[in-house]
Design an enzyme around this catalytic site. Sequence first.
Site, short mmCIF file in Angstrom:
data_model
loop_
_atom_site.label_atom_id
_atom_site.label_comp_id
_atom_site.label_asym_id
_atom_site.label_seq_id
_atom_site.Cartn_x
_atom_site.Cartn_y
_atom_site.Cartn_z
N LYS A 1 36.44 0.37 18.56
CA LYS A 1 35.52 -0.39 19.40
C LYS A 1 34.20 0.36 19.52
O LYS A 1 33.39 0.33 18.61
CB LYS A 1 36.21 -0.70 20.72
CG LYS A 1 37.49 -1.51 20.49
CD LYS A 1 38.30 -1.75 21.73
CE LYS A 1 39.52 -2.59 21.42
NZ LYS A 1 40.50 -1.97 20.50
N HIS B 1 39.14 -0.32 25.98
CA HIS B 1 37.87 -0.99 26.27
C HIS B 1 37.08 -0.28 27.37
O HIS B 1 36.09 -0.83 27.86
CB HIS B 1 38.13 -2.44 26.68
CG HIS B 1 38.69 -3.28 25.59
ND1 HIS B 1 37.90 -3.99 24.71
CD2 HIS B 1 39.97 -3.50 25.21
CE1 HIS B 1 38.68 -4.63 23.84
NE2 HIS B 1 39.93 -4.35 24.12
N SER C 1 41.03 -6.19 28.80
CA SER C 1 40.25 -6.88 27.78
C SER C 1 40.18 -8.38 27.97
O SER C 1 39.26 -9.02 27.45
CB SER C 1 40.82 -6.57 26.38
OG SER C 1 42.14 -7.07 26.26
#
Length: 432
Positions: free
Chosen positions: A280, A248, A220
């Site tokens: 996310k 991610h 990230s």
Amino acid sequence: MIRRGLSPEARASLLGRFRTGSGAPAPSGGSPARDFATLPNARELAEARRLGQRHNLSNPFFQPHDGVAGARTRIAGREMLNFASYNYLGFNGDPRVNLAAAEALALHGSSASASRMVSGERPVHAQLEASLARNYGVEEALVLVSGHATNVSVIGHLLGPEDLVVHDQLIHNSCAEGMRLSGARRVAFPHNDPEAAERALAGARARHKRALVLIEGHYSMDGTVPDLARFRDMARRYDAWLMVDEAHGLGCLGPTGRGVWEAQGVAPDAADIWMGTLSKTLASCGGFIAGSRALVDWLRHTLPGFVYSVGLPPPMAAAAERALLLMEEEPWRVERLQANTQRFRAALQARGFDTGGSTGGSIVPVILGASLRAVRLAEKMAAQGINVQPIAFPVVPEGQARLRFFLSSEHEAADLDEAAEAMGRAAREVAA
């Protein structure tokens, strides 16, 4: 992120350069043992605030958003281009995702009301877990109420003092806390260096009962990815588990967003443990583990962060499950996210900015060096109507401070060009 770089002495010296007045924060009264100002990092926090005041810098953090933080957002009533949210595929605020959450809210209420072992299952939990397991091509999955707590609880529960963890030096803080809780021996290797990881594993494996190789699928802070096949092969040679944190990666890597395994054409059984978050791409809140039936069944009945914690709220489970299905049905979103990221990275590089090792999945850092410069540039960007956050010491080593851009499939080409032009102007206004 694990804090790295400077020793405590060097950190104190660096902060001391910026001090004004007498230096140390005044005691809050009473015994030092009861003085909260003596807690770890309290002095650094006070020094950072004084540094900001000295240079007339506003606090870039904890800004109140007036609505959904997508490609655009409103902060204190002002519309801004937004590069500081993980809404990678635009599902946060999508009416279909909102509807799924609303229907689950009406049917099950806002809470699971207890742990799932105690209060029982809700169908939305099983539906979400089945969809996650299918995405990773594994037998089962388990969802928890916090992504950070998922790593802490699972790693802390899986390993013990007789065990070994070999991990990337840039591994997330949640993994570091889990390792610390486990009591296992920890050996870090340089970022994305499988040869160094194998040397560490070869040198220590025989002295430990179990071993775990721990990496991320998409880092990230840097937007980098590991060589998954090499880590898989290494872990198997030394009879170790491989755990991949895909917080991610899901929705950002691979032609259809299924993650690092899809992006690199590696079978999903490369990892023994897939970990990810729901907050996310999946526009919800929580974390998950995906793997074999034996692993998930053991976790379901023994994992402290699951057995002794309230279950994921049904509306959050329903929102995540709908977002995952939409990701599968609308792969154009993933294609557009990756195209946006690559376009923006190229625009920044053309203007001479250092974007590190970003692969163009969804994250583009701009490495600026000094922490003060990063904060000043973020403030200049905000003045131009662009929200991007600085990442400064001690989260990254001094000299590696940056602005970190999170891209979305919802960004337009004009948005990206505007932000790149604004970076050029801001950099010219702020001396190196």
